[in-house]
Design a protein around this motif. Structure first.
Motif, PDB file in Angstrom:
ATOM      1  N   GLU A   1       0.939  -1.359   0.185  1.00  0.00           N
ATOM      2  CA  GLU A   1       0.120  -0.116  -0.038  1.00  0.00           C
ATOM      3  C   GLU A   1       0.858   1.015   0.075  1.00  0.00           C
ATOM      4  O   GLU A   1       2.010   1.165   0.374  1.00  0.00           O
ATOM      5  N   LYS A   2       0.190   2.330  -0.407  1.00  0.00           N
ATOM      6  CA  LYS A   2       1.032   3.774  -0.675  1.00  0.00           C
ATOM      7  C   LYS A   2       1.193   4.187   0.805  1.00  0.00           C
ATOM      8  O   LYS A   2       0.242   4.146   1.738  1.00  0.00           O
ATOM      9  N   GLN A   3       2.368   4.689   0.803  1.00  0.00           N
ATOM     10  CA  GLN A   3       2.760   5.040   2.290  1.00  0.00           C
ATOM     11  C   GLN A   3       1.873   6.396   2.822  1.00  0.00           C
ATOM     12  O   GLN A   3       1.696   7.291   1.963  1.00  0.00           O
ATOM     13  N   GLY A   4       1.157   6.260   3.888  1.00  0.00           N
ATOM     14  CA  GLY A   4       0.531   7.524   4.160  1.00  0.00           C
ATOM     15  C   GLY A   4      -0.771   7.368   4.172  1.00  0.00           C
ATOM     16  O   GLY A   4      -1.583   8.428   4.335  1.00  0.00           O
ATOM     17  N   SER A   5      -1.320   6.521   2.823  1.00  0.00           N
ATOM     18  CA  SER A   5      -2.836   6.417   2.693  1.00  0.00           C
ATOM     19  C   SER A   5      -3.646   5.896   3.640  1.00  0.00           C
ATOM     20  O   SER A   5      -3.154   5.459   4.678  1.00  0.00           O
ATOM     21  N   SER A   6      -4.816   6.317   3.392  1.00  0.00           N
ATOM     22  CA  SER A   6      -5.857   5.823   4.627  1.00  0.00           C
ATOM     23  C   SER A   6      -5.995   4.425   4.709  1.00  0.00           C
ATOM     24  O   SER A   6      -6.123   3.803   5.767  1.00  0.00           O
ATOM     25  N   LEU A   7      -5.714   3.706   3.669  1.00  0.00           N
ATOM     26  CA  LEU A   7      -5.873   2.347   3.465  1.00  0.00           C
ATOM     27  C   LEU A   7      -4.773   1.744   4.160  1.00  0.00           C
ATOM     28  O   LEU A   7      -5.000   0.806   5.177  1.00  0.00           O
ATOM     29  N   GLN A   8      -3.493   2.211   4.207  1.00  0.00           N
ATOM     30  CA  GLN A   8      -2.404   1.870   4.752  1.00  0.00           C
ATOM     31  C   GLN A   8      -2.894   1.982   6.422  1.00  0.00           C
ATOM     32  O   GLN A   8      -2.361   1.154   7.210  1.00  0.00           O
TER      33      GLN A   8
END
Lengths: 330, 445
Positions: free
Chosen positions: B255-262
């Motif tokens: 997952e993308k760093q700092g994303s809400s999913l992460q």
């Protein structure tokens, strides 16, 4: 004299009287005791036994010891009531006028020996028995009191003998005790023969007088009797009735009539006298047992079956004593 | 002092003695009868469990019987006149005492009464209360003794279990029912969600329930089984947790760093570590991860099952504690029961070689409960091992000769499982040999 000392003196005198009687009468301790109990209770005794057993001697001796006026009536079939009670005799005074004077019969005494009472006719018997009950006699419309104490000791031959008139039930009930004299034992007879054929009979001392006897009789009536002992005496009397719950099966089968209330009175009074003689101040069950035979045997009337089977009334009373509990609900 | 009062005092002495004897005799009879009654109930309890039996019930009926005995003895005590009659009869005083007592109470004076009372008192002087009222146990005592002997013989027959055991059986039935309910619940849940590890637990719980219900397992063994199951479930949870966290970790790295999913993924992982599986499941709802969600559900069920076993463990140990208290009221029987249990426990230890707290040694447990690392052997998992536990438990109730046979059966089933696992699962080749060596060393002689 203090009452306690008086009681002790009377008890001692009775003891002495018994001892004196024993001087002339060999054995027969129960008979002597029975007669003394009856005298102390102011009752009359019917003595049954074959001739020659010392009945007359016993009564004569008693008269001597008691210092009471003694008379003897020999009952025969031709004896009339007037011969007992007395009669009015036509007398002539100094002025030539005639009047009736009552000539007292032998009944006017304190100790009467009615020898062979069942030899006289019922009419004569009843004249005596009426006097015994009322202690009064009425001749030609005049009633005369008999002296006190008044004690009749009647002897009778066993009913099986010939030429006897059995006493009616109502009259026999007036006797306080009926005592049976048995033939003496071997040793006793030996002693009797020895005593009566070697020396003259000893003279007996006068121990008790009429006044003392009256006092003793009065004291005896006040003898304490615990309620359970009294109830026992009543149960025993009721037990002689065939329809009573206290009766034994044999009594139910063989008895026609049981003892009258006089039977219960006799049991209690005789018990009291016996307790007094035993130097106690109360009546115990043993006193009642001891006097039960003498008190009840002449008051029980057998039915036909009982007569036919020759039932022994004494045995029936002994059985009744055995089964009657001392405790009311026992 | 009046003669009457002296007589009364004398009579009262006799009366007290008589009342005391009556009380003692009645207590013997009533309390003896109560013991017979209690023992009869005890006998009935062997066939129809009576939950009210126990120390409290015994004390209650004993108190009632003793109270009743005293009350009745006092109510039925003799009057002084009856006492007087009794003295007369016993001491052959020719009704002196009863007449004296009766006439001393009368108000109307009789000239003979003082002489009679004096005479009575002098007669009573030498008479002891113990002579008039000697102590004799009531005649029924013999019958009472016979009854007690018969009951004791009946109860001590070897094929009748003791009361202590019976009482245990009562609550063991309850445990069996709870286990049955739990197995049904787990079975339903496992079927509904297709949860393999939960489904695997069901037959073991069911078997445990059946054996407990039949009385083949004692309370201590059941306690050990609960303990073992708890630890095993915990090991399973740790294992599953480790696997799930590894999977989520690899997903997190994608997952993308700092994303809400992460962030959600991180939060979900934290929740899983804390054991908050429901929260983690909600956080993962957005993610298309059906396998992971199922694993979470499995973790949730396992953790609930573990909690249930913890509760059961607690309840059973409390019951055993209560039993211990009750043993004190029947020390002799308890001792016998304890001895039997001790022997049993020794047998367990000798046959299994573990401490009394658990069927497995702490070292073994550590090895067993260690979370599985990637590529490492998961040692004790699966159906075969369940049978092993049951076999071991079953083994405890068998004679020495048949115990060896059971051990071999257990071992062979375990061995089969091991061979299957070696073929099915990805196990590094170097470890396969070590696993085989391990089982060879375990093989019963």
């Amino acid at each position: 004299m203090k009452i306690n000392e008086e009681i002790r003196k009377f008890q001692k005198d009775i003891e002495k009287a018994k001892e004196e009687l024993a001087k002339v009468i060999v054995g027969q301790k129960q008979i002597i005791e029975g007669i003394i109990i009856a005298i102390l209770s102011n009752g009359h005794v019917l003595l049954e036994g074959v001739p020659g057993l010392g009945k007359t001697l016993l009564i004569k001796s008693l008269g001597q010891i008691m210092d009471l006026k003694f008379s003897r009536i020999q009952f025969t079939p031709d004896l009339m009531p007037a011969d007992i009670l007395g009669t009015n005799i036509l007398m002539q005074g100094e002025d030539g006028r005639r009047f009736f004077k009552f000539q007292e019969g032998p009944i006017f005494a304190q100790i009467i020996l009615a020898d062979e009472i069942n030899r006289a006719t019922p009419k004569t018997q009843s004249a005596l028995l009426e006097a015994m009950q009322e202690q009064k006699v009425t001749v030609a419309g005049v009633t005369r009191s008999l002296g006190t104490p008044f004690f009749v000791l009647a002897t009778q031959n066993p009913l099986e003998m010939e030429g006897v008139y059995p006493l009616p039930e109502a009259q026999i009930d007036r006797f306080f005790f009926k005592l049976k004299i048995d033939y003496p034992e071997y040793e006793e007879l030996q002693q009797i023969v020895d005593q009566t054929t070697t020396e003259e009979l000893p003279l007996l001392q006068k121990i008790i007088d009429g006044e003392e006897l009256r006092q003793i009789q009065s004291l005896i009536r006040r003898m304490p009797l615990a309620s359970h002992v009294l109830k026992y005496a009543v149960r025993l009397t009721l037990g002689t009735h065939p329809d009573s719950k206290f009766a034994t099966p044999r009594i139910r089968r063989f008895v026609h009539y049981g003892a009258s209330p006089r039977g219960a009175q006799t049991l209690v009074l005789a018990g009291k006298a016996r307790a007094f003689m035993e130097k106690r101040f109360n009546v115990s069950f043993s006193d009642i047992y001891e006097v039960a035979l003498s008190s009840l045997r002449h008051r029980i009337l057998l039915n036909f079956e009982g007569e036919a089977e020759g039932v022994d009334i004494d045995k029936m009373i002994k059985d009744l004593i055995k089964i009657t509990p001392e405790k009311e609900n026992g | 002092m009046k003669l009457k009062n002296i007589l009364k005092t004398k009579l009262k002495k006799f009366s007290h003695r008589d009342t005391f004897i009556q009380i003692v005799n009645r207590i013997i009879l009533y309390w003896g009868g109560t013991i017979c009654f209690y023992l009869t109930l005890w006998g009935i309890n062997k066939f129809f469990p009576l939950s009210f039996l126990g120390k409290d019930f015994f004390i209650l009926i004993s108190l009632i019987s003793v109270g009743l005995a005293i009350s009745i003895a006092l109510l039925q005590r003799k009057t002084l006149f009856e006492i007087a009659c009794f003295i007369d009869k016993k001491s052959e005083l020719k009704e002196r005492v009863s007449a004296a007592w009766e006439f001393s109470l009368k108000k109307k004076k009789n000239i003979f009464t003082p002489f009679l009372v004096k005479d009575t008192l002098s007669q009573l002087k030498g008479i002891k209360t113990s002579y008039v009222f000697p102590y004799h146990p009531p005649p029924q005592v013999m019958y009472l003794l016979y009854t007690l002997i018969v009951i004791f013989l009946f109860l001590s027959l070897s094929y009748f279990p003791s009361l202590h055991k019976e009482k245990r059986r009562t609550y063991l039935y309850q445990e069996a029912n709870i286990l049955k309910a739990l197995s049904e619940e787990l079975s339903e849940e496992g079927k509904r969600e297709n949860l393999k590890s939960v489904a695997l637990l069901v037959p073991r719980v069911k078997e445990l329930s059946e054996k407990t219900g039949k009385g083949e397992i004692g309370p201590n063994e059941l306690l050990k089984a609960y303990d073992y199951l708890q630890e095993e479930i915990e090991a399973r949870i740790q294992e599953k947790k480790g696997e799930l966290l590894q999977k989520l970790n690899s997903l997190l790295q994608k997952e993308k760093q700092g994303s809400s999913l992460q962030r959600k993924l991180q939060e979900a992982m934290e929740s899983i570590k804390k054991g908050e599986y429901e929260k983690a499941r909600k956080l993962l709802e957005e993610f298309p991860l059906p396998g992971e969600k199922k694993e979470l559900k499995e973790l949730e069920s396992l953790s609930k099952a573990k909690e249930d076993f913890e509760e059961s463990y607690e309840r059973l140990s409390n019951q055993l504690k209560k039993d211990k208290d009750q043993k004190e009221s029947f020390p002799k029987m308890a001792q016998e029961s304890d001895k039997k249990e001790e022997v049993l426990s020794k047998e367990i230890k000798s046959s299994v070689g573990v401490s009394s707290r658990s069927l497995l040694s702490s070292k073994e447990k550590e090895t067993l409960l260690e979370p599985k690392k990637e590529g490492e052997l998961s040692k004790v998992k699966g159906q075969g091992e369940d049978s092993l536990l049951m076999n071991l438990i079953e083994n405890l109730f068998l004679p020495d000769s048949s115990r060896g046979l059971k051990e071999r059966e257990a071992f062979s089933s375990y061995q089969k499982l091991m061979i299957n696992k070696l073929f099915e699962e990805k196990i590094p080749g170097t470890y396969k040999e070590r696993v085989k060596e391990y089982f060879t060393s375990l093989e019963p002689k």
